[in-house]
Design a protein around this motif. Structure first.
Motif, PDB file in Angstrom:
ATOM      1  N   LEU A 113       0.782  -1.184   0.095  1.00  0.00           N
ATOM      2  CA  LEU A 113       0.201   0.117  -0.139  1.00  0.00           C
ATOM      3  C   LEU A 113       0.821   1.198   0.015  1.00  0.00           C
ATOM      4  N   ALA A 114       1.811   1.261   0.927  1.00  0.00           N
ATOM      5  CA  ALA A 114       2.918   2.406   1.008  1.00  0.00           C
ATOM      6  C   ALA A 114       3.422   2.797  -0.419  1.00  0.00           C
ATOM      7  N   GLU A 115       3.642   1.891  -1.155  1.00  0.00           N
ATOM      8  CA  GLU A 115       4.507   1.912  -2.502  1.00  0.00           C
ATOM      9  C   GLU A 115       3.565   2.518  -3.133  1.00  0.00           C
ATOM     10  N   ARG A 116       2.383   2.041  -3.424  1.00  0.00           N
ATOM     11  CA  ARG A 116       1.335   2.529  -4.323  1.00  0.00           C
ATOM     12  C   ARG A 116       0.914   4.029  -4.156  1.00  0.00           C
ATOM     13  N   PHE A 117       0.640   4.224  -2.846  1.00  0.00           N
ATOM     14  CA  PHE A 117       0.187   5.687  -2.295  1.00  0.00           C
ATOM     15  C   PHE A 117       1.398   6.615  -2.600  1.00  0.00           C
ATOM     16  N   SER A 118       2.410   6.298  -2.455  1.00  0.00           N
ATOM     17  CA  SER A 118       3.733   7.124  -2.535  1.00  0.00           C
ATOM     18  C   SER A 118       3.820   7.689  -4.171  1.00  0.00           C
ATOM     19  N   TYR A 119       3.372   6.715  -5.112  1.00  0.00           N
ATOM     20  CA  TYR A 119       3.429   6.824  -6.356  1.00  0.00           C
ATOM     21  C   TYR A 119       2.517   7.808  -6.852  1.00  0.00           C
ATOM     22  N   VAL A 120       1.181   7.559  -6.378  1.00  0.00           N
ATOM     23  CA  VAL A 120       0.007   8.269  -6.550  1.00  0.00           C
ATOM     24  C   VAL A 120       0.065   9.842  -6.231  1.00  0.00           C
ATOM     25  N   VAL A 121       0.629  10.002  -5.139  1.00  0.00           N
ATOM     26  CA  VAL A 121       0.690  11.427  -4.528  1.00  0.00           C
ATOM     27  C   VAL A 121       1.721  12.289  -5.321  1.00  0.00           C
ATOM     28  N   GLN A 122       2.361  11.849  -6.135  1.00  0.00           N
ATOM     29  CA  GLN A 122       3.358  12.453  -6.880  1.00  0.00           C
ATOM     30  C   GLN A 122       2.902  13.588  -7.873  1.00  0.00           C
ATOM     31  N   THR A 123       1.693  13.546  -8.463  1.00  0.00           N
ATOM     32  CA  THR A 123       1.243  14.324  -9.308  1.00  0.00           C
ATOM     33  C   THR A 123      -0.111  14.900  -9.005  1.00  0.00           C
ATOM     34  N   PRO A 124      -0.643  15.893  -9.351  1.00  0.00           N
ATOM     35  CA  PRO A 124      -2.116  16.316  -9.031  1.00  0.00           C
ATOM     36  C   PRO A 124      -2.907  15.411  -9.918  1.00  0.00           C
ATOM     37  N   ALA A 125      -2.538  15.069 -10.851  1.00  0.00           N
ATOM     38  CA  ALA A 125      -3.508  14.161 -11.922  1.00  0.00           C
ATOM     39  C   ALA A 125      -3.753  12.816 -11.303  1.00  0.00           C
ATOM     40  N   ARG A 126      -2.506  12.260 -10.574  1.00  0.00           N
ATOM     41  CA  ARG A 126      -2.981  10.819  -9.939  1.00  0.00           C
ATOM     42  C   ARG A 126      -3.572  11.209  -8.642  1.00  0.00           C
TER      43      ARG A 126
END
Length: 468
Positions: free
Chosen positions: A305-318
């Motif tokens: 979960l932490a890996e996916r969450f970190s990836y998603v919060v990197q850009t506004p679109a995500r």
């Protein structure tokens, strides 16, 4: 061809007001023939691989055929408006995935279609309460039969529910137990139904039924599954008791719990879980850097979960839409580079999207932080609605089922299963019908303990059915 023929028959039955048979066929298609009829029989000669697709055709067809009816229901039923708002958000996510991210349309539709099962609530709104309750009682009896078949798998070593080729079996030699991952589809809501709502005239029969359901809950030895079901049921029971009875219940719970822990197989599972949790929560531990074992399920889920969450919060679109409605078998999914994931034997790679361990990893990828917030708010509103309508006895089964599955979403994906969505919508439909019936009943007869029985045994003329 049989599945397509049954779907057509079910739609025709519904349009001619023969709701009971129609809905049973619908639920049968949703659950692969209630896990008894082989999928190959229903899908023979057709280019699809899931019987649930037929049930989705059923929902969409009836929705289109009775669109004017749904429009009137939309104006009067707040739960339907909440559900449609969420589906519209997911539709925006689908359009973003197709036209902005350039994902293939079939892959986007494969992910998006599951959300459309929430629309089954609109179908249930068109059905008289007596038919909904009759369907629910039949599903309850079918679930009891499924429990017997499930338990017979352990001594016989044969898969008796669902497709044997796709049923996961875990032979845990360390505890001397074989675990089958094909539990009855509606086990959780039916357990709460028989435990707190339906009271058989014979106490012997009642507790035999409850015992059968509880044994089925315990049999696969899922630690989180057992713990959450027991915790939710216990909290509800404690809230219903006087202070003195609460002490008695807690004492009995402690005695039973200690007795269960004395069993070697249970003790082994608990010890493994405690070791895993201590490893994950140890001060200064960094699982992403120090590594983890997929058998240490709690640690694995945290990293996943932490890996996916970190990836998603990197850009506004995500943040808004995540990575979009992305299927595991698409070329875009292969470009992701997550390290935590199940090994896909077919591709020889780590699965980037699919997971059977935690629903929130999928949710955060599919719909971003905004979408996950929307998802949570929707289910909190439904939970609150059940609590507000406690005058309906079935609201107990609805609220406890939703609470249980929501808690289990941190260790599995039940909350994303089509069967859960439809069972929740069916319970919601029954509650709406019960409350409406109670509102039209003279005040002296308004009893929360008799409303379900009254609706089940009273024949309501067809011209009195709202939204018909």
């Amino acid at each position: 061809m049989l599945g397509a023929l049954l779907t057509l028959v079910a739609i025709c039955l519904f349009m001619t007001n023969r709701y009971y048979s129609s809905l049973l066929i619908f639920l049968g298609l949703l659950t692969q023939g209630f896990l008894v009829v082989p999928a190959g029989v229903l899908l023979a000669g057709l280019p699809i691989d899931k019987t649930a697709d037929f049930s989705l055709v059923y929902v969409l067809s009836i929705g289109l055929l009775r669109f004017s009816t749904l429009r009137r229901a939309f104006q009067h039923e707040p739960p339907l408006r909440w559900i449609l708002a969420f589906i519209l958000f997911m539709l925006a996510d689908a359009l973003y995935s197709r036209f902005v991210l350039g994902y293939d349309l079939p892959g986007v539709l494969r992910v998006f279609r599951h959300n459309l099962f929430y629309l089954s609530f609109s179908i249930f709104l068109m059905v008289p309460a007596r038919d909904l309750l009759r369907v629910w009682h039949t599903v309850a009896r079918i679930t009891l039969v499924q429990c017997i078949l499930y338990l017979l798998q352990i001594p016989t070593g044969m898969v008796l529910l669902g497709d044997p080729s796709s049923t996961t079996i875990n032979n845990m030699e360390a505890i001397g137990w074989i675990r089958y991952y094909n539990l009855p589809t509606f086990l959780i809501p039916i357990l709460f139904y028989y435990l707190f709502v339906h009271h058989h005239r014979s106490q012997t029969v009642r507790w035999t039924i409850v015992g059968l359901l509880l044994i089925t809950v315990i049999a696969p030895m899922h630690r989180s599954y057992i713990l959450v079901v027991v915790a939710v049921a216990s909290v509800y029971i404690l809230l219903q008791q006087t202070t003195s009875k609460r002490f008695i219940y807690v004492a009995l719970l402690v005695i039973v719990g200690n007795g269960a822990v004395m069993m070697d197989s249970v003790q082994s599972r608990i010890n493994d879980g405690l070791v895993d949790m201590n490893k994950a929560l140890a001060p200064g531990s960094n699982l992403a850097k120090s590594g983890y074992d997929q058998n240490d399920t709690f640690s694995y889920r945290m990293v996943h979960l932490a890996e996916r969450f970190s990836y998603v919060v990197q850009t506004p679109a995500r943040l808004l839409f995540g990575v979009g409605l992305l299927s595991e078998d698409t070329k875009q999914a292969s470009k992701l580079s997550f390290q935590a994931g199940l090994f896909n034997q077919r591709t020889g790679q780590i699965s980037q999207v699919d997971t059977g361990d935690i629903a929130w990893s999928l949710l955060i990828l599919y719909m971003g932080v905004v979408g996950v917030t929307f998802f949570v708010v929707l289910h909190l509103r439904l939970f609150r609605y059940f609590l507000q309508q406690r005058i309906s006895s079935m609201s107990v089964a609805g609220s406890l089922t939703l609470a249980t599955v929501f808690l289990l979403s941190f260790t599995g994906t039940e909350i994303l299963q089509n069967s859960f969505r439809v069972s929740l919508m069916l319970l919601l439909g029954i509650v709406v019908k019960e409350v409406r019936s109670l509102a039209s009943t003279p005040a002296p007869n308004r009893s929360p303990y008799t409303v379900s029985l009254a609706i089940h045994h009273t024949s309501m003329p067809a011209n009195r059915v709202p939204y018909h």
